[in-house]
Design an enzyme around this catalytic site. Structure first.
Site, PDB file in Angstrom:
ATOM      1  N   GLU A  92       0.836  -1.216   0.000  1.00 51.32           N
ATOM      2  CA  GLU A  92       0.000   0.000   0.000  1.00 51.32           C
ATOM      3  C   GLU A  92       0.864   1.256   0.000  1.00 51.32           C
ATOM      4  OE1 GLU A  92      -3.295  -0.156   2.798  1.00 51.32           O
ATOM      5  OE2 GLU A  92      -4.136  -1.890   1.749  1.00 51.32           O
ATOM      6  N   GLU A 115      -4.937  -8.736  -0.281  1.00 57.07           N
ATOM      7  CA  GLU A 115      -5.757  -8.401   0.905  1.00 57.07           C
ATOM      8  C   GLU A 115      -7.196  -8.303   0.452  1.00 57.07           C
ATOM      9  OE1 GLU A 115      -4.456  -5.268   3.525  1.00 57.07           O
ATOM     10  OE2 GLU A 115      -2.335  -5.732   3.135  1.00 57.07           O
TER      11      GLU A 115
HETATM   12  O1  AHR Z   1      -5.257  -5.768   6.918  1.00 55.21           O
HETATM   13  C1  AHR Z   1      -5.204  -4.588   7.645  1.00 55.21           C
HETATM   14  C2  AHR Z   1      -4.536  -3.470   6.870  1.00 55.21           C
HETATM   15  O2  AHR Z   1      -5.306  -3.145   5.761  1.00 55.21           O
HETATM   16  C3  AHR Z   1      -3.193  -3.757   6.282  1.00 55.21           C
HETATM   17  O3  AHR Z   1      -2.165  -3.609   7.187  1.00 55.21           O
HETATM   18  C4  AHR Z   1      -3.076  -2.763   5.188  1.00 55.21           C
HETATM   19  O4  AHR Z   1      -2.279  -3.195   4.135  1.00 55.21           O
HETATM   20  C5  AHR Z   1      -4.508  -2.524   4.780  1.00 55.21           C
HETATM   21  O5  AHR Z   1      -4.829  -1.189   4.719  1.00 55.21           O
END
Ligand code: AHR
Length: 496
Positions: free
Chosen positions: A178, A300
């Site tokens: 991110e 994710e």
């Molecule tokens: O999964 C929680 C968070 O969500 C992670 O650390 C990040 O990559 C995303 O914003």
């Protein structure tokens, strides 16, 4: 209760469309809340049965799940993590503040050696996410050397000094996380340049071939994908994408367990958006990579609700209900359908965080409805995707509509056809007529996950409220599979 909606499906069993990469069933474990510490690692002095500090109950459950790949150490944590702090004698490891997640002190007792140990115990491929946001090129390069170099070198010798003679195999490496947000607040152009630079020093030592994953877009940020593909597609193997299913807004996401039908609907509606997202990011990727060499790595995904009342806001601890089971089923069906581009997906997160498959409370452990869906669906891992035509009724809630059924099908190496179906409608059983073309197979067995309440969930005092049971309501007559899909259910069938 209403009935008699006929959903029509056609499956061409003799026209396989390509392999469903088992990595689509991947997971993600971050140093966040009680995921790593407590959830995975309790230390060797713990009363909880463990192997070198790693919980035996969690290992056993994850082995059954057939976790193909595990991403670590973050998440946002990855871009603040300095791997050298997590090696060597535990009592000498420096501490740090986990600024993203509750400001707690991280003692670094779970580091590189422990992560590889855990992956070996559960039989998963390690996927490490390196630090671009606050780490140096040298630091990233040395981590890869430490893990994978077999010869004489400063980092290989350091690894030996810490007790590991032979290098590990490392297949997957992410260059930051991110980086448009917690990983440095960068613009796409700036990160693309950094990606080009950092990945240069992610070396391929010996026969260890690393699949390099560039940090990808946030949900609907198509510009990020465009810029990354334009500026660096030939230097990456995978490009990531993050998308969370949030029923409300980021300020007020909604409760994981106290919700009405409107929130149920909103959640499933948002989960279904994954299909549009993949199509749109993929279309951009197609322009630079028509051969689909670069994999889309959705590292994710999952539901994100308000934390359970009384728990630390930074620990992202939520319950997991039948609604999450449907969200999981919807996502997996979508990933299957896009398996020509989706190379990997990692559910966030493994234990005690967000849409976890496992929750722990000291020595107790429970499996969530999401766990059961991933276990039921894992028959699709590495199977051949089958063409799946679906004509279904809408599920209508307060004037909004979504398709009532989600599904996909595959054929495994033994020829068994697996069909996974979700009935998103909490009020209606749905009658399904499914033509099985190009096969005479007709012995059908199945499993179902459902419950009387939309928010049914497992808890430490009642761990078996939502568990799969045998499904006997399907039969094949003259090449047509007939079944009634109960309201708010996930069903997986095997046709032999
Ligand atoms: O999964 C929680 C968070 O969500 C992670 O650390 C990040 O990559 C995303 O914003």
């Amino acid at each position: 209760k209403e009935w008699i909606i006929v959903t029509k499906i056609k499956i061409n069993v003799d026209q396989p469309q390509g392999r469903i990469n088992r990595n689509i069933y991947g997971h993600f474990s971050e140093h966040l809340g009680r995921c790593i510490y407590e959830g995975v690692y309790v230390g060797t002095d713990s009363q909880i049965p463990n192997t070198r500090g790693i919980r035996n109950d969690v290992v056993e459950a994850l082995r059954i799940l057939k976790v193909p790949v595990l991403r670590w150490p973050g998440g946002c944590f990855a871009d603040e993590y300095h791997w050298k702090d997590g090696i060597g004698p535990k009592e000498e490891r420096p501490t740090m503040i986990n600024t993203h997640w509750g400001g707690v002190t991280e003692n670094n007792h779970f580091g590189t050696h422990e992560f590889f140990d855990f992956c070996e115990l559960i039989g998963a491929e390690p996927y490490i996410c390196g630090n671009v946001g606050s780490g140096t090129v040298q630091e990233m390069s040395e981590w890869v050397e430490y893990i994978t170099f077999d010869g004489e070198s400063p980092m290989a010798n350091l690894r030996r000094k810490h007790g590991r003679e032979k290098p590990w195999k490392l297949k997957y490496f992410g260059v930051g996380n991110e980086n448009w947000g917690c990983g440095g607040n960068m613009r796409a152009e700036y990160y693309a340049d950094l990606y080009r630079r950092y990945q240069t020093y992610v070396r391929q030592y010996g026969n260890n071939k690393i699949y390099k994953i560039a940090g990808g877009a946030n949900s609907w940020d198509f510009n990020w994908t465009e810029v990354l593909m334009r500026e660096a597609h030939w230097l990456m193997d995978g490009l990531s994408l993050h998308y969370y299913t949030v029923p409300g807004s980021w300020g007020s996401k909604g409760s994981s367990v106290d919700f009405d039908e409107e929130e149920w609907f909103a959640t499933l509606e948002k989960a279904l958006l994954m299909d549009e997202l993949i199509t749109k990011h993929s279309t951009i990727m197609d322009r630079y990579d028509p051969e689909k060499r670069v994999g889309l790595v959705i590292d994710e995904w999952g539901t994100w609700y308000d934390v359970l009342p009384g728990t630390e806001p930074g620990f992202l601890y939520q319950q997991n209900t039948l609604r999450d089971a449907l969200v999981a089923g919807i996502h997996l069906n979508i990933f299957h359908t896009h398996s020509d581009r989706v190379y990997m997906a990692n559910l966030a997160q493994l234990v005690n965080v967000l849409q976890a498959v496992i929750l722990t409370d000291k020595e107790k452990m429970i499996l969530t409805p999401t766990y059961h869906v991933l276990r039921m669906f894992n028959v699709h891992q590495d199977a051949e995707l089958l063409p799946f035509e679906l004509e279904t009724e809408d599920y209508v809630c307060k004037g909004d509509t979504i398709p009532a059924v989600s599904g996909s099908a595959s054929k495994d190496s033994e020829g068994t056809v697996h069909i996974s179906l979700c009935n998103l409608n909490p009020n209606k059983d749905i009658s399904v007529r499914c033509e099985l073309r190009g096969t005479t197979q007709r012995d059908v067995t199945g499993e179902i996950l459902t419950a009387p309440q939309m928010n049914a969930h497992n808890d430490f005092d009642k761990p078996d409220v939502v568990v799969p049971t045998e499904f006997t309501g399907a039969e094949v007559v003259d090449g047509v599979l007939h079944l009634t899909l109960p309201a708010k259910s996930v069903v997986v069938l095997a046709v032999k």
